[in-house]
Design an enzyme around this catalytic site. Structure first.
Site, PDB file in Angstrom:
ATOM      1  N   LYS A   1      -4.757 -17.692  -7.549  1.00  0.00           N
ATOM      2  CA  LYS A   1      -6.007 -17.335  -6.866  1.00  0.00           C
ATOM      3  C   LYS A   1      -6.581 -16.047  -7.456  1.00  0.00           C
ATOM      4  O   LYS A   1      -6.066 -14.961  -7.238  1.00  0.00           O
ATOM      5  CB  LYS A   1      -5.803 -17.128  -5.358  1.00  0.00           C
ATOM      6  CG  LYS A   1      -7.161 -17.126  -4.644  1.00  0.00           C
ATOM      7  CD  LYS A   1      -7.189 -16.400  -3.325  1.00  0.00           C
ATOM      8  CE  LYS A   1      -7.334 -14.913  -3.436  1.00  0.00           C
ATOM      9  NZ  LYS A   1      -8.633 -14.450  -3.991  1.00  0.00           N
TER      10      LYS A   1
ATOM     11  N   GLY B   1      -2.565  -5.978  -6.625  1.00  0.00           N
ATOM     12  CA  GLY B   1      -3.724  -5.511  -5.868  1.00  0.00           C
ATOM     13  C   GLY B   1      -3.381  -4.271  -5.084  1.00  0.00           C
ATOM     14  O   GLY B   1      -2.537  -3.480  -5.498  1.00  0.00           O
ATOM     15  N   SER B   2      -4.027  -4.134  -3.918  1.00  0.00           N
ATOM     16  CA  SER B   2      -3.867  -2.901  -3.150  1.00  0.00           C
ATOM     17  C   SER B   2      -2.519  -2.863  -2.432  1.00  0.00           C
ATOM     18  O   SER B   2      -1.952  -3.898  -2.079  1.00  0.00           O
ATOM     19  CB  SER B   2      -4.998  -2.782  -2.130  1.00  0.00           C
ATOM     20  OG  SER B   2      -4.983  -3.880  -1.254  1.00  0.00           O
ATOM     21  N   THR B   3      -2.047  -1.671  -2.190  1.00  0.00           N
ATOM     22  CA  THR B   3      -0.791  -1.477  -1.464  1.00  0.00           C
ATOM     23  C   THR B   3      -0.920  -2.040  -0.046  1.00  0.00           C
ATOM     24  O   THR B   3       0.023  -2.642   0.480  1.00  0.00           O
ATOM     25  CB  THR B   3      -0.432   0.021  -1.461  1.00  0.00           C
ATOM     26  OG1 THR B   3      -0.254   0.425  -2.821  1.00  0.00           O
ATOM     27  CG2 THR B   3       0.847   0.302  -0.692  1.00  0.00           C
ATOM     28  N   GLU B   4      -2.110  -1.877   0.516  1.00  0.00           N
ATOM     29  CA  GLU B   4      -2.378  -2.383   1.863  1.00  0.00           C
ATOM     30  C   GLU B   4      -2.175  -3.907   1.935  1.00  0.00           C
ATOM     31  O   GLU B   4      -1.468  -4.411   2.823  1.00  0.00           O
ATOM     32  CB  GLU B   4      -3.818  -2.000   2.179  1.00  0.00           C
ATOM     33  CG  GLU B   4      -4.330  -2.369   3.517  1.00  0.00           C
ATOM     34  CD  GLU B   4      -5.873  -2.281   3.532  1.00  0.00           C
ATOM     35  OE1 GLU B   4      -6.485  -1.760   2.567  1.00  0.00           O
ATOM     36  OE2 GLU B   4      -6.446  -2.779   4.508  1.00  0.00           O
TER      37      GLU B   4
ATOM     38  N   GLY C   1      -0.551  -5.658  -0.251  1.00  0.00           N
ATOM     39  CA  GLY C   1       0.856  -5.881  -0.596  1.00  0.00           C
ATOM     40  C   GLY C   1       1.720  -5.974   0.657  1.00  0.00           C
ATOM     41  O   GLY C   1       2.594  -6.838   0.775  1.00  0.00           O
TER      42      GLY C   1
ATOM     43  N   GLU D   1       2.681  -5.790  -7.618  1.00  0.00           N
ATOM     44  CA  GLU D   1       2.236  -4.741  -8.539  1.00  0.00           C
ATOM     45  C   GLU D   1       1.054  -4.070  -7.845  1.00  0.00           C
ATOM     46  O   GLU D   1      -0.011  -4.662  -7.738  1.00  0.00           O
ATOM     47  CB  GLU D   1       1.859  -5.386  -9.870  1.00  0.00           C
ATOM     48  CG  GLU D   1       1.981  -4.422 -11.025  1.00  0.00           C
ATOM     49  CD  GLU D   1       0.684  -3.739 -11.291  1.00  0.00           C
ATOM     50  OE1 GLU D   1       0.499  -2.628 -10.733  1.00  0.00           O
ATOM     51  OE2 GLU D   1      -0.141  -4.292 -12.017  1.00  0.00           O
TER      52      GLU D   1
ATOM     53  N   CYS E   1      -4.843   0.341 -12.314  1.00  0.00           N
ATOM     54  CA  CYS E   1      -3.771   0.792 -11.434  1.00  0.00           C
ATOM     55  C   CYS E   1      -3.029   1.967 -12.067  1.00  0.00           C
ATOM     56  O   CYS E   1      -2.462   2.796 -11.378  1.00  0.00           O
ATOM     57  CB  CYS E   1      -2.834  -0.352 -11.107  1.00  0.00           C
ATOM     58  SG  CYS E   1      -2.294  -1.253 -12.543  1.00  0.00           S
TER      59      CYS E   1
ATOM     60  N   GLU F   1      -5.279   6.523  -3.807  1.00  0.00           N
ATOM     61  CA  GLU F   1      -5.795   5.872  -5.011  1.00  0.00           C
ATOM     62  C   GLU F   1      -7.299   5.663  -4.850  1.00  0.00           C
ATOM     63  O   GLU F   1      -7.743   5.020  -3.906  1.00  0.00           O
ATOM     64  CB  GLU F   1      -5.106   4.518  -5.213  1.00  0.00           C
ATOM     65  CG  GLU F   1      -5.615   3.796  -6.447  1.00  0.00           C
ATOM     66  CD  GLU F   1      -4.881   2.480  -6.723  1.00  0.00           C
ATOM     67  OE1 GLU F   1      -4.810   1.645  -5.815  1.00  0.00           O
ATOM     68  OE2 GLU F   1      -4.406   2.305  -7.855  1.00  0.00           O
TER      69      GLU F   1
HETATM   70  P1  NAI Z   1      -7.233  -6.356  -2.679  1.00  0.00           P
HETATM   71  O1  NAI Z   1      -5.812  -5.966  -2.693  1.00  0.00           O
HETATM   72  O2  NAI Z   1      -7.882  -6.652  -1.368  1.00  0.00           O
HETATM   73  O3  NAI Z   1      -7.468  -7.639  -3.610  1.00  0.00           O
HETATM   74  C1  NAI Z   1      -6.586  -8.106  -4.599  1.00  0.00           C
HETATM   75  C2  NAI Z   1      -6.369  -9.607  -4.434  1.00  0.00           C
HETATM   76  O4  NAI Z   1      -5.757  -9.847  -3.168  1.00  0.00           O
HETATM   77  C3  NAI Z   1      -7.650 -10.437  -4.433  1.00  0.00           C
HETATM   78  O5  NAI Z   1      -7.394 -11.668  -5.090  1.00  0.00           O
HETATM   79  C4  NAI Z   1      -7.894 -10.687  -2.960  1.00  0.00           C
HETATM   80  O6  NAI Z   1      -8.619 -11.868  -2.723  1.00  0.00           O
HETATM   81  C5  NAI Z   1      -6.477 -10.826  -2.446  1.00  0.00           C
HETATM   82  N1  NAI Z   1      -6.331 -10.570  -1.001  1.00  0.00           N
HETATM   83  C6  NAI Z   1      -7.046  -9.725  -0.218  1.00  0.00           C
HETATM   84  N2  NAI Z   1      -6.615  -9.773   1.050  1.00  0.00           N
HETATM   85  C7  NAI Z   1      -5.594 -10.664   1.080  1.00  0.00           C
HETATM   86  C8  NAI Z   1      -4.725 -11.141   2.121  1.00  0.00           C
HETATM   87  N3  NAI Z   1      -4.840 -10.716   3.372  1.00  0.00           N
HETATM   88  N4  NAI Z   1      -3.776 -12.036   1.781  1.00  0.00           N
HETATM   89  C9  NAI Z   1      -3.640 -12.466   0.511  1.00  0.00           C
HETATM   90  N5  NAI Z   1      -4.440 -12.064  -0.491  1.00  0.00           N
HETATM   91  C10 NAI Z   1      -5.404 -11.168  -0.218  1.00  0.00           C
HETATM   92  O7  NAI Z   1      -8.033  -5.209  -3.414  1.00  0.00           O
HETATM   93  P2  NAI Z   1      -9.600  -4.865  -3.291  1.00  0.00           P
HETATM   94  O8  NAI Z   1     -10.045  -4.934  -1.862  1.00  0.00           O
HETATM   95  O9  NAI Z   1     -10.321  -5.655  -4.271  1.00  0.00           O
HETATM   96  O10 NAI Z   1      -9.579  -3.339  -3.738  1.00  0.00           O
HETATM   97  C11 NAI Z   1      -9.195  -2.329  -2.812  1.00  0.00           C
HETATM   98  C12 NAI Z   1      -8.346  -1.287  -3.481  1.00  0.00           C
HETATM   99  O11 NAI Z   1      -7.131  -1.868  -3.918  1.00  0.00           O
HETATM  100  C13 NAI Z   1      -8.924  -0.690  -4.746  1.00  0.00           C
HETATM  101  O12 NAI Z   1      -9.839   0.298  -4.482  1.00  0.00           O
HETATM  102  C14 NAI Z   1      -7.684  -0.192  -5.412  1.00  0.00           C
HETATM  103  O13 NAI Z   1      -7.283   1.034  -4.861  1.00  0.00           O
HETATM  104  C15 NAI Z   1      -6.643  -1.243  -5.080  1.00  0.00           C
HETATM  105  N6  NAI Z   1      -6.484  -2.237  -6.168  1.00  0.00           N
HETATM  106  C16 NAI Z   1      -5.416  -2.132  -7.006  1.00  0.00           C
HETATM  107  C17 NAI Z   1      -5.279  -2.995  -8.068  1.00  0.00           C
HETATM  108  C18 NAI Z   1      -4.129  -2.911  -9.009  1.00  0.00           C
HETATM  109  O14 NAI Z   1      -4.268  -3.304 -10.150  1.00  0.00           O
HETATM  110  N7  NAI Z   1      -2.967  -2.460  -8.580  1.00  0.00           N
HETATM  111  C19 NAI Z   1      -6.285  -4.011  -8.360  1.00  0.00           C
HETATM  112  C20 NAI Z   1      -7.334  -4.099  -7.383  1.00  0.00           C
HETATM  113  C21 NAI Z   1      -7.430  -3.212  -6.357  1.00  0.00           C
END
Ligand code: NAI
Ligand code: MG
Length: 499
Positions: free
Chosen positions: A197, A250-253, A255, A272, A306, A403
């Site tokens: 996804k 993605g985000s720690t939250e 995660g 990650e 990240c 972050e």
């Molecule tokens: P996010 O963590 O919400 O999104 C990343 C992925 O997770 C997307 O595919 C999203 O659709 C999916 N996702 C979101 N909520 C979910 C849930 N409840 N269950 C399963 N999958 C879910 O990140 P977002 O909102 O795009 O960015 C927010 C912050 O997260 C950024 O400002 C940054 O600090 C951090 N981030 C870190 C990344 C990294 O490479 N470690 C990449 C993207 C964001």
């Protein structure tokens, strides 16, 4: 002088003109609900195209397809060499279509097309090729047993590394194609089947990769691509009982939400997550090399990395010079649409994300930080933001501790590197760190002392398919890339034979 924009390949125009569907069980399908959502071009704020909005029903269909392909499809019978050949074929196809994919990445994420072409796509190809090689090298071992309670008995024991099964992979928007390769490569090399996804901000390159997966000769259902929102499609995938393992970036939250969703059936999880990585310039650093690298460490990819070097620690003796050097570099970065060959920084990925980053800048000002360069959004259309350098930041300020995921660096002077190491090791993140010094012993001492998944010495943001990558503490679980990535997608079986 006006620079002529890079052309969008004709094949991309015609691809975008057709209705986009998602890949489930080898077929291109709409969402069961019929719902779609628009993905926007961050440089203009305008829609590019619409893609299916998957919910639990679509995720269920994709997981069933992956399950069938894993349990009874031709994939399990395929020799490791045949699996590796298909991964290599996929890499060749990505390489052949790199120009197209770079244009899609630029349209969807905003990043400069030349950056996508120079970094994202070559890395994507390299990861797939590297992982193709592992398909034939997943060996177990023979194990000499002692079995003290069975005197005289003889055993022949060995281990086998088996694919973990159906894998749900959820990826972010900052390096969409490369993240897909980091996930698909090791999973497919290990013999798993996948439901991928992509992020709702950047679904396009994953859909194009899905087409290339079909062209490369993977059996139906081995790779499924579902597009949709995190709270619906992502959450359904993380909680689905037919999924054996979830891999998330993605985000720690989120995660944490993934871990919670996976806890009821204890599916395997690798994560990650975020970072707040210190880039440490010691007293004997080669400043001519370290200063431009410090700017690149935070401003590359709009700071949407990240691993971004968002905490710049500089020995007090050089602090003023480095602060001015990095601020000058920030002011000189050409910010503009990703189709301009002169742009080195594009827009942030979305209006919501820019609002978030601007909120951090505001909180920094309120808490007493000084803006040395940048500090504001740029007039639209598009979600542009100035590369920003903050000084007089202290631990406890949100800009120092959280972050930001944008082009914002906090510059901090230090007297004793020990203080910096202690601060870095107290952080809840532990993804990466860098040290600049001419003293080899110091470099190794600091590399040992810093508790982070990766430590760079006299370089920054060097990632390689062969080098394990991941985070300590709240930056994640597990290591992607390198041989360790295969451990995320295999289970060890012990076989014990009495002879
Ligand atoms: P996010 O963590 O919400 O999104 C990343 C992925 O997770 C997307 O595919 C999203 O659709 C999916 N996702 C979101 N909520 C979910 C849930 N409840 N269950 C399963 N999958 C879910 O990140 P977002 O909102 O795009 O960015 C927010 C912050 O997260 C950024 O400002 C940054 O600090 C951090 N981030 C870190 C990344 C990294 O490479 N470690 C990449 C993207 C964001
Ligand atoms: Mg988009």
């Amino acid at each position: 002088m006006t620079v002529r924009p890079l052309p969008t390949p004709a094949s991309v125009h015609s691809w975008l003109a057709q209705p986009r569907r998602m890949l489930i069980g080898g077929a291109w399908v709409s969402a069961v609900s019929g719902e779609t959502f628009e993905t926007l071009n961050p440089a203009t704020g305008q829609p590019i195209t619409a893609v299916p909005s998957a919910d639990a029903a679509d995720v269920d269909a994709a997981v069933r397809a992956a399950r069938a392909a894993f349990d009874s499809g031709p994939w399990r019978q395929m020799s490791p060499s045949e699996r590796g050949k298909r991964l290599w074929a996929l890499a060749d196809l990505v390489e052949r279509h790199a120009g197209e994919l770079a244009a899609l990445e630029r349209l969807d994420s905003g990043k400069p097309q030349l950056m996508a072409q120079a970094v994202d796509l070559p890395a994507t190809v390299d990861i797939l090729r590297y992982m193709a090689g592992w398909a034939t090298k997943l060996e177990g071992r023979t194990v000499p047993l002692s079995v003290p309670y069975a005197p005289g008995a003889q055993f022949h024991a060995y281990t086998v590394r088996e694919p973990v099964g159906v894998v749900g992979q959820i990826i972010p928007w900052n390096f969409p194609a490369m993240m897909a390769a980091m996930k698909l490569g090791p999973a497919l090399a290990a013999g798993c089947t996948v439901v991928l996804k992509p992020a709702e901000e950047t679904p396009l390159s994953a859909l194009r990769l899905g087409e290339l997966v079909c062209e490369a000769g993977f059996p139906d259902g081995v790779v499924n691509v579902v597009t949709g929102f995190g709270e619906r499609a992502g959450a359904a995938l993380a909680a689905h009982p037919g999924v054996d393992k979830v891999a998330f970036t993605g985000s720690t939250e989120v995660g944490r939400l993934i871990v919670r969703a996976a806890s009821h059936d204890l599916k395997r999880v690798s994560l990650e997550l975020g970072g707040k990585s210190p880039n440490i310039l010691l007293e004997d650093a080669d400043l001519e090399a370290a200063m431009p690298a410090a700017a690149a460490a935070i401003f590359f990819n709009q700071g949407e990395c990240c691993t971004a070097g968002s905490l710049l620690y500089v020995h007090r003796r050089h602090f003023d010079r480095v602060l001015e050097g990095v601020a000058a570099a920030a002011r000189a970065i050409p910010v503009g649409p990703g189709d301009s060959p002169s742009s080195q920084m594009g827009p942030l990925v979305s209006e919501a994300h820019r609002t978030r980053v601007l909120g951090y800048l505001e909180s920094g000002r309120t808490e007493g930080a000084v803006t040395v360069a940048g500090g504001s959004g740029l007039p639209g259309p598009g979600f542009f933001l100035q590369p920003t350098v903050l000084a007089q930041t202290r631990p406890g300020m949100r800009v120092m501790d959280e972050e930001i995921f944008g082009p914002v660096v906090c510059a901090v002077p230090f007297d004793d590197p020990g203080e910096v190491v202690a601060a870095a090791n107290r952080s809840r993140f532990g993804l990466a760190a860098a040290v600049w010094t001419r003293d080899v012993s110091r470099a190794h001492r600091l590399a040992a002392a810093l508790r982070a998944g990766t430590v760079w010495v006299n370089c920054y943001n060097i990632l390689d398919a062969a080098l394990p990558f991941g985070g300590a503490r709240q930056s994640g679980w597990g290591r992607e890339m390198g041989e360790e990535a295969l451990a995320l997608y295999t289970e060890t079986k012990s076989v014990c034979v009495q002879i």
